[in-house]
Design a protein around this motif. Structure first.
Motif, mmCIF file in Angstrom:
data_model
loop_
_atom_site.group_PDB
_atom_site.id
_atom_site.type_symbol
_atom_site.label_atom_id
_atom_site.label_comp_id
_atom_site.label_asym_id
_atom_site.label_seq_id
_atom_site.Cartn_x
_atom_site.Cartn_y
_atom_site.Cartn_z
ATOM 1 N N THR A 14 0.846 -1.195 0.000
ATOM 2 C CA THR A 14 0.000 0.000 0.000
ATOM 3 C C THR A 14 0.879 1.243 0.000
ATOM 4 O O THR A 14 1.736 1.403 0.866
ATOM 5 C CB THR A 14 -0.931 0.026 1.220
ATOM 6 O OG1 THR A 14 -1.753 -1.145 1.216
ATOM 7 C CG2 THR A 14 -1.820 1.265 1.196
ATOM 8 N N VAL A 15 0.679 2.109 -0.980
ATOM 9 C CA VAL A 15 1.436 3.354 -1.081
ATOM 10 C C VAL A 15 0.444 4.509 -1.198
ATOM 11 O O VAL A 15 -0.493 4.444 -1.988
ATOM 12 C CB VAL A 15 2.368 3.344 -2.309
ATOM 13 C CG1 VAL A 15 3.079 4.674 -2.435
ATOM 14 C CG2 VAL A 15 3.374 2.198 -2.206
ATOM 15 N N GLU A 16 0.624 5.532 -0.407
ATOM 16 C CA GLU A 16 -0.267 6.701 -0.457
ATOM 17 C C GLU A 16 0.557 7.938 -0.769
ATOM 18 O O GLU A 16 1.612 8.154 -0.178
ATOM 19 C CB GLU A 16 -0.989 6.872 0.876
ATOM 20 C CG GLU A 16 -1.964 8.035 0.886
ATOM 21 C CD GLU A 16 -2.730 8.125 2.199
ATOM 22 O OE1 GLU A 16 -2.367 8.968 3.034
ATOM 23 O OE2 GLU A 16 -3.668 7.335 2.394
ATOM 24 N N ALA A 17 0.093 8.723 -1.716
ATOM 25 C CA ALA A 17 0.817 9.944 -2.090
ATOM 26 C C ALA A 17 -0.165 11.096 -2.231
ATOM 27 O O ALA A 17 -1.314 10.901 -2.646
ATOM 28 C CB ALA A 17 1.572 9.731 -3.406
ATOM 29 N N SER A 75 0.498 2.433 -10.932
ATOM 30 C CA SER A 75 0.667 1.625 -9.724
ATOM 31 C C SER A 75 1.575 0.434 -9.966
ATOM 32 O O SER A 75 2.210 -0.081 -9.042
ATOM 33 C CB SER A 75 -0.691 1.153 -9.207
ATOM 34 O OG SER A 75 -1.426 0.501 -10.231
ATOM 35 N N VAL A 78 5.386 0.827 -8.977
ATOM 36 C CA VAL A 78 5.816 1.001 -7.588
ATOM 37 C C VAL A 78 7.003 0.095 -7.279
ATOM 38 O O VAL A 78 7.924 0.465 -6.548
ATOM 39 C CB VAL A 78 4.640 0.691 -6.630
ATOM 40 C CG1 VAL A 78 5.131 0.655 -5.184
ATOM 41 C CG2 VAL A 78 3.542 1.733 -6.789
#
Length: 315
Positions: A14-17, A75, A78
């Motif tokens: 999970t990556v949040e930007a 995505s 990543v």
């Protein structure tokens, strides 16, 4: 005998930007140009041509900066290709948020959820009493969402650490000192109390506390909502133009009087009254406060409907 193939281990990343749009027109044009050079394909027998698919994608971008941001999200990039790892699948999304990281797209229809009666008749139960107005509900909901986010952030940042008033905490240092040694499980439940009251407002219900944790949450929500209005938070003022004004707007004192059954929990902030949270003490029994020890904060008041015990945590 042939052994069964070994199951691959799968990992969810999970990556949040958060990105700031500095030039909407430039962003839109860049996305449209990128679509122009992107290779598209259509399924055999499709009614659309490649040119039509490309045109649809470009039309989707025009006038929508958020859609343009989403076009550039990759995505799958990543994680680069490395020995022993293989990209499987990914999803992506882009939503607009305000300066407090609250999604703008989920703003409830407060004018419909909290309809105002202006008939002025003395016999009207609604007009003759106090009304939670659309603007008041919007301010409370905005503050509740911000506090919930901050409470979950505290959990992630500090875990089971003891809270303090040194300024490194976002929410739990504003709770009574008797709660400062609580663990992650307790704090996540307390964070959910802000979400529970927020959900009440999003459903068109008055945010009436059902347990001590929700009482504490509502006291903070009222304080933050008042600051939001006084300081002209953009997340409110930008939306207020669509909400009707009313004489009952932002009457914080009246809200405190109506929404709470009592304000006994505030006694926990007084060092002079240390120990009053324990129902076994003479002082507690004399005032009839009840059990306000931290382990009792999530027990439902007997005259209030319990919430669904299976409701999820947002984080």
């Amino acid at each position: 005998m042939t052994s069964a193939p070994r199951r691959r281990r799968r990992v969810k990343v999970t990556v949040e930007a958060i990105v700031d749009i500095t030039d909407e027109n430039a962003l839109e044009q860049a996305a449209i140009a990128d679509i122009e050079t992107t290779q598209f394909s259509v399924s055999p027998g499709s009614d659309l041509t490649v040119a039509q698919v490309r045109q649809q994608e470009q039309d989707h971008i025009r006038g929508d900066a958020v859609a343009a941001v989403q076009w550039f999200i990759d995505s799958g990039a990543v994680i680069d290709d490395h020995p022993g790892i293989e990209f499987a699948e990914a999803t992506e999304s882009a939503i607009e948020i305000d300066e407090h990281d609250i999604p703008l797209s989920v703003w409830p229809q407060f004018a419909e959820l909290f309809p105002l009666c202006t008939c002025g008749a003395d016999t009207c139960d609604q007009c003759s009493g106090f009304q939670v107005t659309p603007r008041t509900a919007a301010a409370l909901w905005t503050a509740a969402g911000l506090l919930a986010d901050h409470a979950y952030d505290d959990v992630l940042e500090h875990g089971d650490q003891h809270a303090d008033d040194a300024g490194s905490w976002l929410v739990f240092d504003e709770f009574p000192r008797i709660t400062w040694r609580q663990n992650v499980v307790w704090r996540r439940q307390a964070a959910r109390s802000f979400d529970d009251l927020s959900s009440d407002l999003a459903a068109g219900d008055w945010p009436e506390p059902r347990c001590p944790a929700e009482e504490m949450a509502l006291h903070l929500i009222l304080r933050y909502a008042e600051s939001a209005v006084d300081d002209d938070w953009a997340s409110l003022t930008g939306r207020y133009a669509d909400l009707p004004e009313h004489k009952d707007d932002h009457n914080w004192n009246m809200l405190t009087e109506i929404l709470f059954q009592d304000t006994d929990i505030l006694a926990l902030f007084s060092k002079r009254l240390d120990g009053i949270e324990d129902p076994a003490t003479d002082q507690n029994r004399k005032l009839g406060i009840g059990d306000y020890r931290p382990q009792a904060w999530f027990e439902w008041f007997l005259n209030m409907e319990p919430r669904d015990t299976g409701r999820p945590f947002r984080r």
